[in-house]
Structure formats: structure tokens, C-alpha cells
Write a protein that holds these residues in place. Structure first.
Motif, PDB file in Angstrom:
ATOM      1  N   ASP A 182      49.567  48.742  20.685  1.00  0.00           N
ATOM      2  CA  ASP A 182      48.279  48.255  21.168  1.00  0.00           C
ATOM      3  C   ASP A 182      48.335  48.239  22.695  1.00  0.00           C
ATOM      4  O   ASP A 182      49.071  47.457  23.281  1.00  0.00           O
ATOM      5  N   ALA A 183      47.565  49.129  23.315  1.00  0.00           N
ATOM      6  CA  ALA A 183      47.636  49.302  24.766  1.00  0.00           C
ATOM      7  C   ALA A 183      46.347  48.866  25.429  1.00  0.00           C
ATOM      8  O   ALA A 183      45.258  49.342  25.092  1.00  0.00           O
ATOM      9  N   PHE A 184      46.469  47.949  26.371  1.00  0.00           N
ATOM     10  CA  PHE A 184      45.356  47.532  27.224  1.00  0.00           C
ATOM     11  C   PHE A 184      45.214  48.615  28.289  1.00  0.00           C
ATOM     12  O   PHE A 184      46.053  48.739  29.180  1.00  0.00           O
ATOM     13  N   VAL A 185      44.164  49.413  28.175  1.00  0.00           N
ATOM     14  CA  VAL A 185      43.980  50.569  29.050  1.00  0.00           C
ATOM     15  C   VAL A 185      42.784  50.330  29.958  1.00  0.00           C
ATOM     16  O   VAL A 185      41.736  49.849  29.510  1.00  0.00           O
ATOM     17  N   THR A 186      42.959  50.652  31.206  1.00  0.00           N
ATOM     18  CA  THR A 186      41.859  50.539  32.145  1.00  0.00           C
ATOM     19  C   THR A 186      41.305  51.936  32.431  1.00  0.00           C
ATOM     20  O   THR A 186      40.448  52.412  31.690  1.00  0.00           O
ATOM     21  N   ASN A 214      35.052  47.521  27.775  1.00  0.00           N
ATOM     22  CA  ASN A 214      35.426  47.788  29.158  1.00  0.00           C
ATOM     23  C   ASN A 214      36.165  46.569  29.700  1.00  0.00           C
ATOM     24  O   ASN A 214      35.556  45.517  29.913  1.00  0.00           O
ATOM     25  N   PRO A 215      37.477  46.672  29.948  1.00  0.00           N
ATOM     26  CA  PRO A 215      38.251  45.492  30.361  1.00  0.00           C
ATOM     27  C   PRO A 215      37.964  45.044  31.784  1.00  0.00           C
ATOM     28  O   PRO A 215      38.382  43.953  32.184  1.00  0.00           O
ATOM     29  N   LEU A 216      37.276  45.867  32.563  1.00  0.00           N
ATOM     30  CA  LEU A 216      37.003  45.528  33.958  1.00  0.00           C
ATOM     31  C   LEU A 216      35.561  45.081  34.175  1.00  0.00           C
ATOM     32  O   LEU A 216      35.182  44.751  35.299  1.00  0.00           O
ATOM     33  N   GLU A 217      34.775  45.058  33.112  1.00  0.00           N
ATOM     34  CA  GLU A 217      33.346  44.788  33.262  1.00  0.00           C
ATOM     35  C   GLU A 217      33.065  43.434  33.890  1.00  0.00           C
ATOM     36  O   GLU A 217      32.172  43.295  34.730  1.00  0.00           O
ATOM     37  N   ASN A 218      33.820  42.425  33.489  1.00  0.00           N
ATOM     38  CA  ASN A 218      33.611  41.081  34.021  1.00  0.00           C
ATOM     39  C   ASN A 218      34.821  40.573  34.795  1.00  0.00           C
ATOM     40  O   ASN A 218      35.019  39.364  34.931  1.00  0.00           O
ATOM     41  N   GLY A 219      35.615  41.495  35.328  1.00  0.00           N
ATOM     42  CA  GLY A 219      36.823  41.095  36.029  1.00  0.00           C
ATOM     43  C   GLY A 219      37.968  40.856  35.070  1.00  0.00           C
ATOM     44  O   GLY A 219      37.778  40.719  33.856  1.00  0.00           O
ATOM     45  N   VAL A 220      39.170  40.810  35.599  1.00  0.00           N
ATOM     46  CA  VAL A 220      40.373  40.610  34.794  1.00  0.00           C
ATOM     47  C   VAL A 220      40.787  39.146  34.878  1.00  0.00           C
ATOM     48  O   VAL A 220      40.932  38.591  35.966  1.00  0.00           O
ATOM     49  N   THR A 221      40.978  38.515  33.718  1.00  0.00           N
ATOM     50  CA  THR A 221      41.407  37.112  33.689  1.00  0.00           C
ATOM     51  C   THR A 221      42.654  36.968  32.832  1.00  0.00           C
ATOM     52  O   THR A 221      42.912  37.779  31.941  1.00  0.00           O
ATOM     53  N   LYS A 222      43.396  35.910  33.102  1.00  0.00           N
ATOM     54  CA  LYS A 222      44.578  35.639  32.277  1.00  0.00           C
ATOM     55  C   LYS A 222      44.168  35.336  30.841  1.00  0.00           C
ATOM     56  O   LYS A 222      44.844  35.765  29.895  1.00  0.00           O
ATOM     57  N   GLU A 223      43.071  34.618  30.674  1.00  0.00           N
ATOM     58  CA  GLU A 223      42.606  34.296  29.321  1.00  0.00           C
ATOM     59  C   GLU A 223      42.310  35.577  28.539  1.00  0.00           C
ATOM     60  O   GLU A 223      42.615  35.675  27.343  1.00  0.00           O
TER      61      GLU A 223
END
Length: 397
Positions: A64-68, A117-126
Motif C-alpha cells: 500500500d503506497a501513499f503516492v503523490t 488526491n493526497p495534496l488537495e487539502n495539504g498534508v497532515t499527520k492525521e
């Protein structure tokens, strides 16, 4: 909530070389024996060494890869791990563009629908704790330079309790990294970055086979380039509202991976800007008057190249451009390109710039796949690439 305790007991194991809060990450040692190539330690785990993250240990190949950005998705597909991609920047634009190229590779496709889209609302630790990914294909320096509420200790926390960071955003144009990595950052070419991702997925043979295709393609192109004084002047731009977003052709960085090897004369070489890209006016473009305009993003769903030409033709200054008058405003690719995309974009751009040497570019119709090229005019073997991606062949033959 004790997020470290809640998520720290997952099956993923990561050992960082130590990012001190407010300090720099230990530089990746490219020469380390075994580390950068993902060699195992005998118990199923293996290490990958890369700046600015340092040495990373994986206990299993990521599922499972978190891809930007798109290059990492393209790399995953190239290595036979496209199914691992769980997020993607601008998924519809990125995914459809990838598949426009893959249409010409038998059996290769990418299922992008449903990806967020993982960057749509900024990157957070949560966000990262909730995703519970096996790897984050995102440069931590990008996070520190674009997100106001992150510091080096947050980067370390996510690496220790969730999964490693793997990325090199600033290698795109050799821009300045975050202060925390000022002494440890290294710049990678597209294919060096691909080698690191291959190490993460433990796919050395696929990487070497595709690298062989690339080297053969590059050698063929370089051997047939015309003399420098016979090469066209070229502007690499994206048309905006009254301005052109501008990029150089031959400067360092993997954003230029499909233009730099072609050695065309950059019509905007003397125009400087401080950011990753610049803006130039119609007046500046007319002064430069390039023979060819490469419209970046032109093959994506975000732009229709016919509309771009029409806008230029209807503009008083734009209509005077030699590239407009000679019908040499062409759809270019994406700067966020992985290895498969790079092969196609090299071929495409070579034909757009040097039709006498590499065959006529048939043109691109918006919304359609990458155009079909006659077999004897292709600059690389589609079946050879498809076989590597599918696992049918990893010897580069």
C-alpha cells in the motif's frame, strides 16, 4: 490520543538514520554496499539508502503506497506494482494521461478511479496515520517547504511510527531544499530515482531491463541529432491568462528529462526566474520568437492543444510567432514523468523537434491515446517494454 501507540504496532518496520528535530537528516550514502539496491539482511527485511532520508529498513515489499506525484505511480506500474498505488495527485488528469501512453503497451493499464488526491487539502499527520501506508512516496523536504505546521520532528515521527518517506522533489529543477536538509540533500536524475523506487519494491531486474530500453533509445537519439547550429529554437511553456508559464529545456533536473537529451536551442535560455518555473509575457515570447513551442501539459486532459493554437492565432502578438505561423505549436507531456512516460515523451519530443531525423510527428488529438506510430518509425520497442512490465521478460530482450 496516543497515535504512536495506536499505529506503531503495524507490520511495517522502519529504521531511520536519525532526523534530529530542527537538524538535518543523515545523507544517503550512494556508495553503501547493498543499501541503495535493497539488499536483504537474511530475515526478510532489507534496506534502501537515499538522501535526505538516510538508511531505511523495510520488513516486507510495500503493498500500500501513499503516492503523490505521477512519476511515482508510473514507476510503480513499470515495476509491476501499480496495484499498490492508493493515492495520486490530480488523479483524473494524472491517471488518464498515464493510460494515454499505456494504450500503446499491450496488457498495461492503470486503474486510477477512486484514488484520492493526497495534496488537495495539504498534508497532515492525521492523514498519514489514517492511511497506514507501507511507504510514502513524498519528499519530506517538500512537506517542510510547503506545509507551515510541520517540522523535522514531525517527519521523524511519521517515519518511525507509520512508514518511510521516499522522494526527491527538488531534483526536478535542482531547487533549494528545506533548511533541515541543507547539508544532506542530493539531486537524482529520473532514472536514479527510479532505481531507488525499484529497490523499495525489490524489482532490480525490471529496473535494469527498462534501463536497457532507455539507454538504447537515448543512444539512437543522440547518434542522429543534427549539428547544434541546425537545431530549432524552442520555448517550453504553458499558456495562461495573458502570460506563459515558462520552463527551460537543458537545465539540470528530471523535469527536463525528455528535452535535455535532445539538445535543442532554448529560446528562453537568457530569461531567468527564481522559482521552479517562471512567467513571460507575449512581448518576451515575441522577442524570443521560437521555431517550436512545446506546450507542457498539452497531452493531459487539462488542455486542448487545438484551443491553445486558436488562442494564440487570435492574439495580436501571439499570431506573429513563427511557431504559430508555421504550425509548430505542439502538445507536450508532463514534467512529473516516470520511466514509461519518459520513453514516450522522448520519442514524441524528438519527432516534434527533428522530423527529418526521427520521422514526422502525426500530431495529437485531445482526449485520445498517444498516437499510433508506424513500427519502423518507433524509437523504442513497445512489446519489449510491455513484457518487462508484465513480468514476461526481465532480461531487456
Amino acid at each position: 490520543m496516543d497515535t504512536t501507540r495506536q499505529f506503531g504496532s503495524s507490520r511495517r518496520t522502519f529504521v531511520t538514520a536519525g532526523i534530529a528535530a530542527g537538524g538535518a537528516a543523515l545523507a544517503g550514502c550512494i556508495g553503501d554496499t547493498g543499501s541503495e539496491n535493497g539488499n536483504g539482511s537474511g530475515d526478510g527485511s532489507y534496506t534502501v539508502s537515499m538522501a535526505p532520508m538516510g538508511e531505511m529498513e523495510f520488513d516486507a515489499v510495500p503493498e500500500d503506497a501513499f503516492v503523490t506525484f505521477t512519476q511515482y505511480a508510473d514507476m510503480a506500474v513499470a515495476l509491476g506494482h501499480g496495484d499498490a498505488v492508493s493515492t495520486l495527485f490530480a488523479p483524473e488528469m494524472s491517471g488518464t494521461t498515464m493510460n494515454k501512453f499505456y494504450e500503446r503497451l499491450p496488457g498495461v493499464s492503470f486503474d486510477w478511479e477512486g484514488l484520492e488526491n493526497p495534496l488537495e487539502n495539504g498534508v497532515t499527520k492525521e492523514q498519514l496515520y489514517g492511511a497506514e501506508s507501507d511507504v510514502h512516496f513524498l519528499d519530506p523536504s517538500y512537506v517542510l517547504t510547503t506545509q507551515n505546521d510541520w517540522d523535522a520532528s514531525d517527519i521523524e515521527e511519521i517515519a518511525d511510527t507509520v512508514a518511510p518517506w521516499v522522494g526527491s522533489y527538488h531534483s526536478g529543477v535542482h531547487s533549494e531544499p528545506a533548511d533541515a536538509y541543507a547539508d544532506s540533500y542530493e539531486y537524482y536524475t529520473l532514472w536514479e530515482l527510479f532505481e531507488k523506487v525499484a529497490a523499495v519494491f525489490q524489482e532490480r531486474e525490471r529496473y535494469e531491463a527498462l534501463r536497457g530500453v532507455y539507454e538504447d533509445t537515448l543512444s539512437r537519439i543522440e547518434s542522429d541529432l543534427p549539428p547544434e547550429d541546425e537545431r530549432p529554437t524552442v520555448a517550453r511553456v504553458t499558456l495562461g491568462d495573458g502570460v506563459f508559464y515558462s520552463y527551460h529545456l537543458n537545465t539540470p533536473g528530471f523535469w527536463q528529462a525528455e528535452t535535455r537529451p535532445l539538445g535543442a536551442r532554448d529560446a528562453l535560455a537568457d530569461v531567468e526566474w527564481s522559482g521552479d518555473w517562471g512567467t513571460v509575457s507575449y512581448e518576451t515570447m515575441l522577442e524570443a520568437d521560437p521555431d517550436v513551442v512545446l506546450h507542457l501539459w498539452g497531452i493531459t486532459s487539462s488542455y486542448a492543444i487545438g484551443d491553445i493554437r486558436q488562442r494564440l492565432e487570435s492574439h495580436a502578438a501571439g499570431s506573429e510567432l513563427a511557431a504559430v505561423q508555421n504550425d509548430r505549436v505542439v502538445a507536450s507531456g508532463m514534467r512529473y514523468q516516470g520511466p514509461i512516460m519518459n520513453l514516450f515523451q522522448l520519442e514524441m519530443t524528438a519527432k516534434q523537434l527533428y522530423p527529418e531525423q526521427f520521422g514526422t510527428w502525426p500530431g495529437y488529438e485531445s482526449g485520445q491515446p498517444y498516437p499510433e506510430i508506424p513500427e519502423d518509425e518507433r524509437l523504442f520497442d513497445r512489446e519489449r517494454v510491455a513484457n518487462v512490465v508484465s513480468g514476461a521478460a526481465t532480461d531487456g530482450q
